[in-house]
Motif scaffolding. Structure first.
Motif, PDB file in Angstrom:
ATOM      1  N   ASP A 168      39.335 120.314 -48.514  1.00  0.00           N
ATOM      2  CA  ASP A 168      40.555 119.775 -47.911  1.00  0.00           C
ATOM      3  C   ASP A 168      41.577 119.408 -48.979  1.00  0.00           C
ATOM      4  O   ASP A 168      42.781 119.667 -48.829  1.00  0.00           O
ATOM      5  CB  ASP A 168      40.232 118.546 -47.059  1.00  0.00           C
ATOM      6  CG  ASP A 168      39.511 118.895 -45.762  1.00  0.00           C
ATOM      7  OD1 ASP A 168      39.525 120.078 -45.384  1.00  0.00           O
ATOM      8  OD2 ASP A 168      38.938 117.977 -45.141  1.00  0.00           O
TER       9      ASP A 168
ATOM     10  N   GLU B  88      39.880 127.519 -47.860  1.00  0.00           N
ATOM     11  CA  GLU B  88      39.001 127.949 -46.782  1.00  0.00           C
ATOM     12  C   GLU B  88      37.932 128.848 -47.397  1.00  0.00           C
ATOM     13  O   GLU B  88      38.258 129.892 -47.966  1.00  0.00           O
ATOM     14  CB  GLU B  88      39.773 128.719 -45.715  1.00  0.00           C
ATOM     15  CG  GLU B  88      40.669 127.857 -44.859  1.00  0.00           C
ATOM     16  CD  GLU B  88      39.891 127.003 -43.864  1.00  0.00           C
ATOM     17  OE1 GLU B  88      38.712 127.339 -43.596  1.00  0.00           O
ATOM     18  OE2 GLU B  88      40.460 126.013 -43.379  1.00  0.00           O
TER      19      GLU B  88
ATOM     20  N   GLU C 162      33.402 119.330 -48.167  1.00  0.00           N
ATOM     21  CA  GLU C 162      34.514 119.374 -47.215  1.00  0.00           C
ATOM     22  C   GLU C 162      35.721 118.605 -47.734  1.00  0.00           C
ATOM     23  O   GLU C 162      36.862 119.040 -47.581  1.00  0.00           O
ATOM     24  CB  GLU C 162      34.056 118.812 -45.866  1.00  0.00           C
ATOM     25  CG  GLU C 162      33.082 119.733 -45.141  1.00  0.00           C
ATOM     26  CD  GLU C 162      32.559 119.142 -43.845  1.00  0.00           C
ATOM     27  OE1 GLU C 162      32.684 117.901 -43.665  1.00  0.00           O
ATOM     28  OE2 GLU C 162      32.019 119.902 -43.022  1.00  0.00           O
ATOM     29  N   THR C 163      35.472 117.461 -48.380  1.00  0.00           N
ATOM     30  CA  THR C 163      36.569 116.683 -48.960  1.00  0.00           C
ATOM     31  C   THR C 163      37.270 117.474 -50.055  1.00  0.00           C
ATOM     32  O   THR C 163      38.515 117.496 -50.130  1.00  0.00           O
ATOM     33  CB  THR C 163      36.036 115.357 -49.530  1.00  0.00           C
ATOM     34  OG1 THR C 163      35.468 114.580 -48.468  1.00  0.00           O
ATOM     35  CG2 THR C 163      37.149 114.566 -50.204  1.00  0.00           C
TER      36      THR C 163
END
Length: 206
Positions: A190, A195, A186-187
């Motif tokens: 981001d 996506e 997720e890091t």
């Protein structure tokens, strides 16, 4: 195949009822262009929700087997890495798989690491751009051993620049390593503003 077909519903259906996550009837398969027709026939008969393709073998040996590659001359190891990426391109172009797992697995082996080139990355990016198959951002060795995602940063840069969609996977074989790897994925997503392709789209396209 007959044994697998009989056992899969008995394993998958109870799991779907027992856990609060989506459970799919899926498989990861090694890809060898010489056996493409047999793989296609197997996948057609198996009718998985989706299939993941990977290249694990070089020179008839799993790429994780460090001892096999350790004493080979550098020129031969470079040729083997060339062959790995040729097989990866063939996997993508086969259109047999929804996802291509850990698309630079050779980097996990220190005797094969560092031989990937911009030409390799460009060929793979072009293949992905024209295919339904998407590469996986794989965190299986991020927090131990190798210490990087697959694809390696320069390779992922090339894929992102080419507008290639990605999927994600923790490649977890034990429950307690899932959460730390998810957090790292997720890091990274981001940081890159990415996506991942939703799994429901992957299943729909399979």
């Amino acid at each position: 195949m007959d044994r697998a077909s009989a056992r899969r519903p008995a394993a998958v259906e109870p799991a779907r009822d027992a856990v609060a996550v989506d459970v799919f009837d899926a498989a990861e398969m090694d890809y060898d262009p010489e056996h493409a027709d047999a793989i296609a026939e197997f996948l057609d008969e198996a009718d998985f929700d989706y299939a993941v393709g990977s290249v694990h073998d070089l020179d008839g040996v799993n790429v994780h087997t460090r001892s096999h590659f350790a004493d080979k001359p550098e020129a031969e190891r470079r040729e083997l890495v060339d062959r790995y990426f040729e097989q990866l391109v063939a996997l993508v172009e086969s259109e047999l798989f929804a996802i291509a797992a850990h698309p630079d697995l050779v980097e996990r082996n220190p005797h094969l690491r560092g031989f990937a080139t911009e030409d390799h990355y460009a060929a793979v990016a072009e293949a992905f751009r024209d295919s339904r198959t998407v590469p996986e951002i794989n965190a299986g060795r991020l927090l131990d051993g190798y210490g990087e995602f697959h694809p390696a940063p320069a390779f992922l840069d090339r894929l992102v620049d080419a507008g290639v969609d990605v999927s994600v996977g923790t490649d977890s074989h034990e429950p307690d390593v899932i959460d730390p790897r998810v957090q790292e994925i997720e890091t990274e997503l981001d940081r890159r503003g990415l996506e991942p392709v939703p799994l429901d789209r992957i299943v729909a396209d399979a």
